[in-house]
Design a protein around this motif. Structure first.
Motif, PDB file in Angstrom:
ATOM      1  N   UNK A  94      38.474  47.575  35.361  1.00 14.63           N
ATOM      2  CA  UNK A  94      39.254  46.752  36.426  1.00 14.63           C
ATOM      3  C   UNK A  94      38.618  45.389  36.628  1.00 14.63           C
ATOM      4  N   UNK A  95      39.595  44.416  36.929  1.00 16.37           N
ATOM      5  CA  UNK A  95      39.225  42.898  37.130  1.00 16.37           C
ATOM      6  C   UNK A  95      39.133  42.633  38.544  1.00 16.37           C
ATOM      7  N   UNK A  96      38.958  41.423  38.794  1.00 14.29           N
ATOM      8  CA  UNK A  96      38.862  40.726  40.081  1.00 14.29           C
ATOM      9  C   UNK A  96      40.048  40.689  40.880  1.00 14.29           C
ATOM     10  N   UNK A  97      40.082  40.796  42.164  1.00 15.14           N
ATOM     11  CA  UNK A  97      41.252  40.254  42.951  1.00 15.14           C
ATOM     12  C   UNK A  97      41.696  38.932  42.721  1.00 15.14           C
ATOM     13  N   UNK A  98      42.905  38.661  42.651  1.00 15.99           N
ATOM     14  CA  UNK A  98      43.180  37.034  42.386  1.00 15.99           C
ATOM     15  C   UNK A  98      42.624  35.897  43.152  1.00 15.99           C
ATOM     16  N   UNK A  99      42.215  36.135  44.346  1.00 17.36           N
ATOM     17  CA  UNK A  99      41.541  35.249  45.155  1.00 17.36           C
ATOM     18  C   UNK A  99      40.174  34.888  44.833  1.00 17.36           C
ATOM     19  N   UNK A 100      39.543  35.931  44.049  1.00 16.52           N
ATOM     20  CA  UNK A 100      37.972  35.811  43.714  1.00 16.52           C
ATOM     21  C   UNK A 100      37.410  34.730  42.855  1.00 16.52           C
ATOM     22  N   UNK A 101      37.951  34.695  41.614  1.00 16.36           N
ATOM     23  CA  UNK A 101      37.075  33.806  40.733  1.00 16.36           C
ATOM     24  C   UNK A 101      36.941  32.284  41.002  1.00 16.36           C
ATOM     25  N   UNK A 102      37.948  31.740  41.634  1.00 14.12           N
ATOM     26  CA  UNK A 102      37.739  30.314  42.066  1.00 14.12           C
ATOM     27  C   UNK A 102      37.056  30.203  43.156  1.00 14.12           C
ATOM     28  N   UNK A 103      36.904  31.053  44.267  1.00 13.62           N
ATOM     29  CA  UNK A 103      35.984  30.905  45.349  1.00 13.62           C
ATOM     30  C   UNK A 103      34.604  31.234  44.923  1.00 13.62           C
ATOM     31  N   UNK A 126      30.423  45.099  32.813  1.00 13.32           N
ATOM     32  CA  UNK A 126      31.947  44.773  32.260  1.00 13.32           C
ATOM     33  C   UNK A 126      32.797  44.252  33.289  1.00 13.32           C
ATOM     34  N   UNK A 127      32.664  44.747  34.760  1.00 15.51           N
ATOM     35  CA  UNK A 127      33.284  44.297  35.647  1.00 15.51           C
ATOM     36  C   UNK A 127      32.778  42.928  36.315  1.00 15.51           C
ATOM     37  N   UNK A 128      31.488  42.730  36.264  1.00 11.71           N
ATOM     38  CA  UNK A 128      30.895  41.358  36.571  1.00 11.71           C
ATOM     39  C   UNK A 128      31.440  40.017  35.647  1.00 11.71           C
ATOM     40  N   UNK A 129      31.376  40.443  34.441  1.00  7.68           N
ATOM     41  CA  UNK A 129      31.712  39.516  33.443  1.00  7.68           C
ATOM     42  C   UNK A 129      33.247  38.883  33.558  1.00  7.68           C
ATOM     43  N   UNK A 130      33.804  39.791  34.412  1.00 11.97           N
ATOM     44  CA  UNK A 130      35.358  39.511  34.456  1.00 11.97           C
ATOM     45  C   UNK A 130      35.617  38.468  35.941  1.00 11.97           C
ATOM     46  N   UNK A 131      34.673  38.374  36.593  1.00  8.61           N
ATOM     47  CA  UNK A 131      34.304  37.710  37.972  1.00  8.61           C
ATOM     48  C   UNK A 131      34.512  36.121  37.833  1.00  8.61           C
ATOM     49  N   UNK A 132      34.010  35.610  36.756  1.00  6.50           N
ATOM     50  CA  UNK A 132      34.076  34.259  36.509  1.00  6.50           C
ATOM     51  C   UNK A 132      33.118  33.067  37.186  1.00  6.50           C
ATOM     52  N   UNK A 212      38.744  35.517  48.853  1.00  2.00           N
ATOM     53  CA  UNK A 212      37.160  34.929  48.704  1.00  2.00           C
ATOM     54  C   UNK A 212      37.480  33.626  48.503  1.00  2.00           C
ATOM     55  N   UNK A 213      38.632  33.049  48.253  1.00  2.00           N
ATOM     56  CA  UNK A 213      38.946  31.520  48.079  1.00  2.00           C
ATOM     57  C   UNK A 213      38.546  30.744  49.465  1.00  2.00           C
ATOM     58  N   UNK A 214      38.304  31.578  50.556  1.00  5.81           N
ATOM     59  CA  UNK A 214      38.206  30.843  51.785  1.00  5.81           C
ATOM     60  C   UNK A 214      36.562  30.970  52.092  1.00  5.81           C
TER      61      UNK A 214
END
Length: 221
Positions: A94-103, A126-132, A212-214
């Motif tokens: 599983x990967x991040x919610x769309x609002x997560x990596x940029x924030x 494996x999940x953490x690597x997808x957080x960017x 998380x972008x906020x």
């Protein structure tokens, strides 16, 4: 003055990662149950997972297995060991919610990030690597010997970081797993990411964000 913590600490699954236990259950049991019964099954599965983590630590595979077995019994479904294993093995994909990596990426440039997760060591990276974004520490329930919402994990994290509850901001989408315990431990700076899977509860004194972008804006970044 805007509070600038020494660390921003996070729940991972559900808050950062799209914790798709409901989807996993639907993929296995969706043809056996109509929509209304499937919704009840998913709610029961969630409740039993919480109940399973309130006692002594055990591997997360056992948490999933036991919760699913109890859910099947309650809903009149035949439990199969391989179904529990299938759901467990989905988690690292599983990967991040769309609002997560940029924030996260923006925040990580200014404040060290830490994860405290109800995870196994073999699952979570494996999940953490997808957080960017880079993380200063990733702390699992396997390391702490207990699952949230128990206090031990938070206390272990503070010891590892060498700081007190007044030095961090804890971020989660869950009151029951994280923010209620954080409140009880005296963590004053808390952020609730409203993923709409729990109702608001202002008693616990938090800042609410939609995604998380906020989050960087909470710290004036």
């Amino acid at each position: 003055m805007t509070f600038r913590p020494k660390y921003v600490t996070f729940d991972c699954y559900g808050t950062l990662i799209n914790f798709d236990m409901a989807g996993a259950a639907r993929r296995i049991y969706g043809e056996m149950l109509d929509e209304a019964k499937m919704d009840v099954f998913i709610q029961d599965f969630s409740a039993y997972r919480l109940d399973e983590v309130l006692g002594a630590w055990k591997p997360y595979m056992d948490v999933v297995h036991n919760a699913l077995k109890r859910t099947c019994k309650r809903n009149g479904i035949t439990f199969r060991e391989e179904d529990a294993l299938c759901i467990y093995n989905e988690v690292p994909t599983w990967g991040p919610h769309p609002d997560v990596p940029e924030g996260l990426a923006k925040l990580a440039k200014e404040i060290p990030l830490v994860i405290l997760s109800n995870a196994m060591n073999s699952q979570i990276m494996s999940n953490v690597e997808k957080l960017g974004a880079p993380f200063h520490k990733v702390i699992t329930a396997e390391q702490t010997g207990s699952y949230k919402p128990q206090m031990n994990g938070f206390e272990y994290m503070l010891d590892v970081l060498g700081c007190g509850p007044e030095d961090i901001t804890h971020v989660s989408s869950s009151f029951r797993y994280d923010l209620m315990t954080a409140y009880d431990l005296g963590i004053k700076s808390k952020v609730w990411v409203n993923r709409k899977h729990e109702p608001a509860n202002p008693f616990y004194e938090y800042t609410e964000i939609k995604g998380v972008y906020d989050l960087p804006g909470v710290f004036g970044i």
